[in-house]
Design a protein around this motif. Structure first.
Motif, mmCIF file in Angstrom:
data_model
loop_
_atom_site.group_PDB
_atom_site.id
_atom_site.type_symbol
_atom_site.label_atom_id
_atom_site.label_comp_id
_atom_site.label_asym_id
_atom_site.label_seq_id
_atom_site.Cartn_x
_atom_site.Cartn_y
_atom_site.Cartn_z
ATOM 1 N N LEU A 110 0.829 -1.211 0.000
ATOM 2 C CA LEU A 110 0.000 0.000 0.000
ATOM 3 C C LEU A 110 0.861 1.258 0.000
ATOM 4 O O LEU A 110 0.517 2.246 -0.668
ATOM 5 C CB LEU A 110 -0.930 -0.005 1.209
ATOM 6 C CG LEU A 110 -2.005 -1.092 1.211
ATOM 7 C CD1 LEU A 110 -2.861 -1.003 2.469
ATOM 8 C CD2 LEU A 110 -2.890 -0.990 -0.027
ATOM 9 N N SER A 111 1.956 1.248 0.746
ATOM 10 C CA SER A 111 2.812 2.432 0.777
ATOM 11 C C SER A 111 3.350 2.759 -0.610
ATOM 12 O O SER A 111 3.410 3.926 -1.008
ATOM 13 C CB SER A 111 3.966 2.212 1.763
ATOM 14 O OG SER A 111 3.488 2.093 3.085
ATOM 15 N N VAL A 112 3.729 1.737 -1.356
ATOM 16 C CA VAL A 112 4.244 1.958 -2.709
ATOM 17 C C VAL A 112 3.157 2.510 -3.618
ATOM 18 O O VAL A 112 3.349 3.525 -4.309
ATOM 19 C CB VAL A 112 4.814 0.650 -3.294
ATOM 20 C CG1 VAL A 112 5.157 0.820 -4.759
ATOM 21 C CG2 VAL A 112 6.047 0.206 -2.514
ATOM 22 N N TRP A 113 1.992 1.891 -3.608
ATOM 23 C CA TRP A 113 0.957 2.272 -4.568
ATOM 24 C C TRP A 113 0.203 3.531 -4.164
ATOM 25 O O TRP A 113 -0.375 4.199 -5.044
ATOM 26 C CB TRP A 113 0.004 1.103 -4.795
ATOM 27 C CG TRP A 113 0.613 0.099 -5.713
ATOM 28 C CD1 TRP A 113 1.273 -1.047 -5.381
ATOM 29 C CD2 TRP A 113 0.665 0.182 -7.143
ATOM 30 N NE1 TRP A 113 1.728 -1.692 -6.504
ATOM 31 C CE2 TRP A 113 1.371 -0.966 -7.605
ATOM 32 C CE3 TRP A 113 0.201 1.088 -8.074
ATOM 33 C CZ2 TRP A 113 1.600 -1.197 -8.946
ATOM 34 C CZ3 TRP A 113 0.430 0.852 -9.423
ATOM 35 C CH2 TRP A 113 1.115 -0.271 -9.841
ATOM 36 N N TYR A 114 0.194 3.885 -2.899
ATOM 37 C CA TYR A 114 -0.334 5.198 -2.526
ATOM 38 C C TYR A 114 0.561 6.301 -3.073
ATOM 39 O O TYR A 114 0.069 7.354 -3.515
ATOM 40 C CB TYR A 114 -0.435 5.321 -1.003
ATOM 41 C CG TYR A 114 -1.543 4.505 -0.377
ATOM 42 C CD1 TYR A 114 -2.659 4.142 -1.113
ATOM 43 C CD2 TYR A 114 -1.472 4.097 0.954
ATOM 44 C CE1 TYR A 114 -3.675 3.385 -0.553
ATOM 45 C CE2 TYR A 114 -2.482 3.349 1.539
ATOM 46 C CZ TYR A 114 -3.575 2.993 0.788
ATOM 47 O OH TYR A 114 -4.578 2.248 1.360
ATOM 48 N N VAL A 115 1.873 6.083 -3.052
ATOM 49 C CA VAL A 115 2.793 7.049 -3.652
ATOM 50 C C VAL A 115 2.567 7.144 -5.156
ATOM 51 O O VAL A 115 2.574 8.236 -5.734
ATOM 52 C CB VAL A 115 4.250 6.663 -3.333
ATOM 53 C CG1 VAL A 115 5.222 7.578 -4.074
ATOM 54 C CG2 VAL A 115 4.512 6.732 -1.833
ATOM 55 N N VAL A 116 2.335 6.001 -5.805
ATOM 56 C CA VAL A 116 2.031 6.012 -7.235
ATOM 57 C C VAL A 116 0.749 6.807 -7.503
ATOM 58 O O VAL A 116 0.672 7.588 -8.464
ATOM 59 C CB VAL A 116 1.890 4.578 -7.773
ATOM 60 C CG1 VAL A 116 1.399 4.583 -9.222
ATOM 61 C CG2 VAL A 116 3.213 3.830 -7.677
ATOM 62 N N ALA A 117 -0.244 6.635 -6.644
ATOM 63 C CA ALA A 117 -1.541 7.290 -6.844
ATOM 64 C C ALA A 117 -1.413 8.810 -6.794
ATOM 65 O O ALA A 117 -1.892 9.509 -7.702
ATOM 66 C CB ALA A 117 -2.542 6.798 -5.797
ATOM 67 N N ILE A 205 6.671 5.883 -11.095
ATOM 68 C CA ILE A 205 7.047 7.034 -10.289
ATOM 69 C C ILE A 205 8.171 7.827 -10.940
ATOM 70 O O ILE A 205 8.136 9.061 -11.012
ATOM 71 C CB ILE A 205 7.455 6.579 -8.866
ATOM 72 C CG1 ILE A 205 6.239 6.049 -8.108
ATOM 73 C CG2 ILE A 205 8.070 7.738 -8.081
ATOM 74 C CD1 ILE A 205 6.582 5.431 -6.763
ATOM 75 N N VAL A 206 9.183 7.121 -11.432
ATOM 76 C CA VAL A 206 10.328 7.809 -12.033
ATOM 77 C C VAL A 206 9.914 8.563 -13.295
ATOM 78 O O VAL A 206 10.287 9.732 -13.499
ATOM 79 C CB VAL A 206 11.450 6.794 -12.348
ATOM 80 C CG1 VAL A 206 12.540 7.442 -13.186
ATOM 81 C CG2 VAL A 206 12.045 6.244 -11.057
ATOM 82 N N VAL A 207 9.113 7.925 -14.156
ATOM 83 C CA VAL A 207 8.698 8.572 -15.408
ATOM 84 C C VAL A 207 7.807 9.778 -15.120
ATOM 85 O O VAL A 207 8.039 10.884 -15.646
ATOM 86 C CB VAL A 207 7.966 7.555 -16.309
ATOM 87 C CG1 VAL A 207 7.358 8.268 -17.520
ATOM 88 C CG2 VAL A 207 8.923 6.457 -16.772
ATOM 89 N N LEU A 208 6.795 9.605 -14.278
ATOM 90 C CA LEU A 208 5.884 10.712 -13.987
ATOM 91 C C LEU A 208 6.581 11.841 -13.241
ATOM 92 O O LEU A 208 6.317 13.021 -13.491
ATOM 93 C CB LEU A 208 4.687 10.202 -13.179
ATOM 94 C CG LEU A 208 3.758 9.219 -13.887
ATOM 95 C CD1 LEU A 208 2.565 8.879 -13.000
ATOM 96 C CD2 LEU A 208 3.277 9.781 -15.221
ATOM 97 N N ASN A 209 7.471 11.496 -12.323
ATOM 98 C CA ASN A 209 8.212 12.541 -11.609
ATOM 99 C C ASN A 209 9.109 13.331 -12.545
ATOM 100 O O ASN A 209 9.275 14.548 -12.389
ATOM 101 C CB ASN A 209 9.051 11.926 -10.491
ATOM 102 C CG ASN A 209 8.294 11.850 -9.179
ATOM 103 O OD1 ASN A 209 7.159 12.297 -9.081
ATOM 104 N ND2 ASN A 209 8.922 11.281 -8.180
ATOM 105 N N SER A 210 9.700 12.652 -13.511
ATOM 106 C CA SER A 210 10.562 13.350 -14.468
ATOM 107 C C SER A 210 9.765 14.354 -15.292
ATOM 108 O O SER A 210 10.176 15.515 -15.453
ATOM 109 C CB SER A 210 11.252 12.334 -15.387
ATOM 110 O OG SER A 210 12.035 11.427 -14.642
ATOM 111 N N VAL A 211 8.610 13.920 -15.792
ATOM 112 C CA VAL A 211 7.775 14.821 -16.597
ATOM 113 C C VAL A 211 7.239 15.973 -15.745
ATOM 114 O O VAL A 211 7.267 17.140 -16.159
ATOM 115 C CB VAL A 211 6.611 14.034 -17.237
ATOM 116 C CG1 VAL A 211 5.698 14.977 -18.012
ATOM 117 C CG2 VAL A 211 7.147 12.948 -18.158
#
Length: 416
Positions: A110-117, A205-211
């Motif tokens: 959940l911690s991982v996918w909440y960050v993704v969300a 996370i890496v792709v969206l954070n970069s954009v």
């Protein structure tokens, strides 16, 4: 699962390896309880701030509050594991071994996918601002949180069957570890879990954070150019400025019209950028602290006989991994101006409520009582039809009544 680095590779160790091993055990013994204590307090405060202040109107607050709860669950399981140092063997008993292993697996997922969300939400806010009102809603956030929680709870069910207590061959102690009869199934599950909890979310996370970071950088550059002395803008600056204009359409949905944002829209966009920068920091720190541990986990799959250096390195990376579950409150305070204001506002409101309750019950100091009575007097509705003389008389009468009420209250202090 509960073993330390001590004794993992026998007694044929160099002096440097022995020192590094002792340092790791020292950190594990003293750092873990401090992390659990302050991390739990910080997570609970974060949840209260996101639910009891104006931040509750933001959909991202629900993701962060859910993240705080899942991190707290993981820290609780970590504390139970740490109690083995004091011979309090809760984690190595049935059925607590399966229960806490399952809870740790669910909270990690959940911690991982909440960050993704919330990373995806920030991407929508920054790149497609017109879709923010329809996509980034509180209702949608609650739905996504519920779906992720249900999926994670079902996905981690195998932990209940695969984990169990058994005798360790290295140190003759009862530990909570993988059952030998399920070794083949657990290897398959580890591959699936690594893809779902590491490869896919970290890539997103890496792709969206970069954009998103690139867009925020462009926006910051545009704001700096607007604050410089006026000069003729270049063609590149004009294109950048036009890219940040809101795109509105006619009511009939035909040709669109480019327009400049209003002052209110500018303030809203600037506020959204502040929130975006805070969440970018949170997700970036999450990747940096989790990535080493997961990389070593993937490498362990490849190497059938890992060296002691690899085991020791994984031991230190595990400390980085657990740190992520207890530092989000600090990150919010460092990078979130709105969060800091909300924390101060929450504590001020709690203090004011306490003072008012003490005034009603007749407790508290003289200054607190006078302040509380003054607040009550200010909150009384005024009568606009009264004249100035009548208003002054009424105020004096009210003041006299307040002092009389104070004088008639139980003697809780000595008045000067």
């Amino acid at each position: 699962m509960a073993e330390t680095a001590v004794g993992l590779a026998g007694s044929n160790l160099t002096a440097t390896e022995v020192v590094l091993e002792k340092i790791g055990d020292f950190l594990n013994f003293y750092y873990v309880p401090a992390l659990v204590l302050f991390g739990t307090i910080g997570n609970i405060l974060s949840v209260l701030v996101f639910f009891k202040t104006k931040l509750r109107k933001l959909s991202s607050s629900y993701y962060l509050a859910a993240l705080g709860l899942s991190d707290t669950v993981y820290l609780f399981g970590l504390f139970v594991t740490w109690l083995d140092f004091f011979q309090v063997h809760i984690y190595t008993r049935e059925p607590y071994c399966q229960l806490f292993t399952y809870m740790s697996g669910v909270s990690s997922f959940l911690s991982v996918w909440y960050v993704v969300a919330f990373t995806f939400e920030r991407f929508i806010v920054v790149r497609y601002p017109l879709k923010r009102q329809s996509w980034c809603t509180v209702r949608r956030a609650k739905t996504i949180i519920a779906c992720l929680t249900m999926f994670g709870s079902v996905l981690c069910v195998p932990y209940i069957f695969y984990a169990g207590t058994q005798l360790s061959e290295r140190n003759n102690l009862i530990i909570c570890d993988l059952r030998k009869e399920y070794k083949a199934q657990m290897e398959i599950f580890n591959y699936i879990d690594t893809v779902i909890v590491f490869v896919v979310p970290f890539t997103i996370i890496v792709v969206l954070n970069s954009v998103t970071s690139f867009t925020v950088w462009r926006f910051a550059g545009l704001r700096r150019n607007m604050t410089l002395p006026k000069r003729k803008p270049s063609n590149l600056e004009i294109r950048r400025q036009m890219s940040f204009q809101y795109f509105s359409t006619h009511p009939n949905g035909r040709n669109g019209i480019l327009r400049r944002p209003s002052m209110r829209e500018n303030r809203m966009l600037h506020s959204q950028m502040k929130v975006t920068k805070m969440l970018l920091l949170v997700s970036s720190v999450f990747v940096c602290l989790n990535l080493p541990s997961y990389v070593m986990r993937v490498r362990a799959f490849v190497e059938t006989q890992p060296s002691y250096h690899l085991i020791l390195l994984q031991y230190y990376f595990y400390i980085f991994f657990i740190t992520n579950f207890g530092i989000n409150f600090i990150l919010y305070c460092i990078s979130g101006q709105n969060f800091r204001k909300a924390v101060i506002e929450m504590f001020r409101r709690q203090r004011q409520n306490r003072v008012n309750q003490e005034a009603i019950s007749g407790c508290g100091t003289q200054s607190e009582l006078l302040r509380a009575y003054g607040n009550l007097a200010l909150r009384r509705p005024s009568t606009p039809m009264l004249s100035t003389t009548t208003t002054t008389t009424t105020n004096r009468t009210a003041e006299t009544l307040l002092w009389k009420e104070y004088a008639d209250s139980p003697p809780v202090m000595n008045l000067p």
